[in-house]
Design an enzyme around this catalytic site. Structure first.
Site, PDB file in Angstrom:
ATOM      1  N   HIS A 101     -19.236  17.100 -35.187  1.00 39.47           N
ATOM      2  CA  HIS A 101     -18.610  17.646 -36.264  1.00 39.47           C
ATOM      3  C   HIS A 101     -18.439  16.476 -37.656  1.00 39.47           C
ATOM      4  O   HIS A 101     -19.146  15.201 -37.592  1.00 39.47           O
ATOM      5  CB  HIS A 101     -17.499  16.741 -34.992  1.00 39.47           C
ATOM      6  CG  HIS A 101     -15.887  16.413 -35.738  1.00 39.47           C
ATOM      7  ND1 HIS A 101     -15.657  17.868 -36.844  1.00 39.47           N
ATOM      8  CD2 HIS A 101     -15.330  15.319 -36.334  1.00 39.47           C
ATOM      9  CE1 HIS A 101     -14.193  17.251 -37.970  1.00 39.47           C
ATOM     10  NE2 HIS A 101     -14.047  15.702 -37.159  1.00 39.47           N
ATOM     11  N   GLU A 124     -12.535  10.971 -31.491  1.00 44.19           N
ATOM     12  CA  GLU A 124     -12.609  12.573 -31.500  1.00 44.19           C
ATOM     13  C   GLU A 124     -13.696  13.199 -30.853  1.00 44.19           C
ATOM     14  O   GLU A 124     -13.874  14.466 -30.412  1.00 44.19           O
ATOM     15  CB  GLU A 124     -13.753  13.023 -32.953  1.00 44.19           C
ATOM     16  CG  GLU A 124     -12.413  12.424 -34.119  1.00 44.19           C
ATOM     17  CD  GLU A 124     -12.799  12.851 -35.217  1.00 44.19           C
ATOM     18  OE1 GLU A 124     -11.501  14.111 -35.601  1.00 44.19           O
ATOM     19  OE2 GLU A 124     -13.236  13.256 -35.951  1.00 44.19           O
ATOM     20  N   HIS A 134      -9.912  19.217 -42.003  1.00 41.64           N
ATOM     21  CA  HIS A 134      -9.679  18.388 -41.726  1.00 41.64           C
ATOM     22  C   HIS A 134     -11.367  18.518 -41.068  1.00 41.64           C
ATOM     23  O   HIS A 134     -12.559  18.032 -41.907  1.00 41.64           O
ATOM     24  CB  HIS A 134      -9.290  17.984 -39.912  1.00 41.64           C
ATOM     25  CG  HIS A 134     -10.356  17.163 -39.148  1.00 41.64           C
ATOM     26  ND1 HIS A 134      -9.682  16.562 -37.884  1.00 41.64           N
ATOM     27  CD2 HIS A 134     -11.684  15.809 -39.249  1.00 41.64           C
ATOM     28  CE1 HIS A 134     -10.289  15.670 -36.955  1.00 41.64           C
ATOM     29  NE2 HIS A 134     -10.985  16.207 -38.339  1.00 41.64           N
ATOM     30  N   HIS A 146     -16.941  16.062 -41.761  1.00 39.08           N
ATOM     31  CA  HIS A 146     -15.931  16.135 -42.690  1.00 39.08           C
ATOM     32  C   HIS A 146     -16.323  16.756 -43.961  1.00 39.08           C
ATOM     33  O   HIS A 146     -16.787  16.317 -44.945  1.00 39.08           O
ATOM     34  CB  HIS A 146     -14.668  15.172 -42.966  1.00 39.08           C
ATOM     35  CG  HIS A 146     -14.370  14.436 -42.063  1.00 39.08           C
ATOM     36  ND1 HIS A 146     -13.366  13.678 -41.662  1.00 39.08           N
ATOM     37  CD2 HIS A 146     -14.080  14.806 -40.929  1.00 39.08           C
ATOM     38  CE1 HIS A 146     -12.979  13.325 -41.094  1.00 39.08           C
ATOM     39  NE2 HIS A 146     -13.084  14.038 -39.752  1.00 39.08           N
ATOM     40  N   TYR A 151     -26.691  34.936 -41.496  1.00 38.60           N
ATOM     41  CA  TYR A 151     -27.675  33.830 -40.494  1.00 38.60           C
ATOM     42  C   TYR A 151     -26.172  33.182 -40.011  1.00 38.60           C
ATOM     43  O   TYR A 151     -26.776  32.610 -38.836  1.00 38.60           O
ATOM     44  CB  TYR A 151     -28.404  32.740 -41.150  1.00 38.60           C
ATOM     45  CG  TYR A 151     -29.831  33.947 -42.333  1.00 38.60           C
ATOM     46  CD1 TYR A 151     -30.611  34.025 -41.511  1.00 38.60           C
ATOM     47  CD2 TYR A 151     -29.246  34.539 -43.642  1.00 38.60           C
ATOM     48  CE1 TYR A 151     -31.743  35.011 -42.239  1.00 38.60           C
ATOM     49  CE2 TYR A 151     -30.595  35.232 -43.617  1.00 38.60           C
ATOM     50  CZ  TYR A 151     -31.705  35.324 -42.971  1.00 38.60           C
ATOM     51  OH  TYR A 151     -32.446  36.428 -43.829  1.00 38.60           O
TER      52      TYR A 151
HETATM   53 ZN    ZN Z   1     -12.625  14.661 -37.761  1.00 38.63          ZN
END
Ligand code: ZN
Length: 217
Positions: free
Chosen positions: A94, A75, A161, A96, A121
């Site tokens: 990143h 990614e 995702h 999941h 926040y």
């Molecule tokens: Zn991912």
């Protein structure tokens, strides 16, 4: 310990902390950070956030050539898209993460403002979060979609995702993505009820006082 050695330790420590609290599972999630010389450290492909090895992080020089470590995450285009469009980005994370993904697949998910205005926040750390559509894993169009935002958003949510967040450093990026997941969880808890959200005036006040990026693209 050198500044880079400390950065390597910090990346692995914060990734492990997120894994231990269930913010991403298995071998999902990836993280990258700018090195003091203008290069990048990136978590390797196929690794678990619970077991990142500081010595094996993929290392890129300032020109983008890999000079050390294991093969980077698949990614990587997502990360590059943030660094290329946001000069201030010092780290990208990143995940999941469960609640953010759940919120992203609901039929009434809002593309412009993925997170409802529940707490100040989330706005202070994330600005407006843009929901992007589903892309096949590895599709280079994901990077193009992030580039299309021209650096105006520090956080995006990839439908079906997971979230991607850029911050000035590793700690800021990790704190912000945790805030995103916590807010998505609150949004799901409140679903079907009529909560008192922050008003537009309260949100405007935050945007002005904290100089929050509120870019309309
Ligand atoms: Zn991912």
């Amino acid at each position: 310990m050198s500044e880079e050695a400390r950065l390597r330790e910090q990346i692995c420590l914060l990734a492990r902390s997120m894994f231990d609290r269930g913010l991403t599972a298995g071998s999902t999630g990836n993280i990258s950070a700018r090195t003091p010389d203008g290069g990048l450290l990136v978590s390797p492909t196929g690794t678990s956030f619970g077991r990142l090895d500081p010595a094996r992080l993929a290392r890129f020089d300032p020109s983008g050539r890999q000079i050390d470590g294991d093969r980077p995450t698949k990614e990587m285009p997502l990360h590059s898209a943030f660094y290329d469009t946001r000069a201030r980005a010092g780290a990208v994370v990143h995940l999941h993460s469960c609640h953010a993904v759940a919120l992203s697949v609901l039929p009434d998910a809002v593309a412009e403002d993925f997170l409802p205005p529940i707490t100040p926040y989330a706005f202070m750390q994330l600005g407006r979060v843009r929901l992007l559509p589903y892309f096949r894993p590895g599709d280079p169009a994901i990077g193009d979609a992030v580039r299309g935002l021209a650096g105006k958003r520090s956080a995006v949510m990839l439908a079906n995702h997971g979230p991607v967040v850029a911050g000035r450093d590793v700690e800021a990026a990790c704190n912000a993505i945790e805030e995103l997941e916590a807010t998505a969880r609150l949004a799901l808890l409140l679903r079907g009820q009529t909560p008192n959200m922050l008003t537009p005036a309260q949100v405007d006040e935050l945007v002005k006082i904290h100089d929050i990026a509120w870019g309309d693209e």
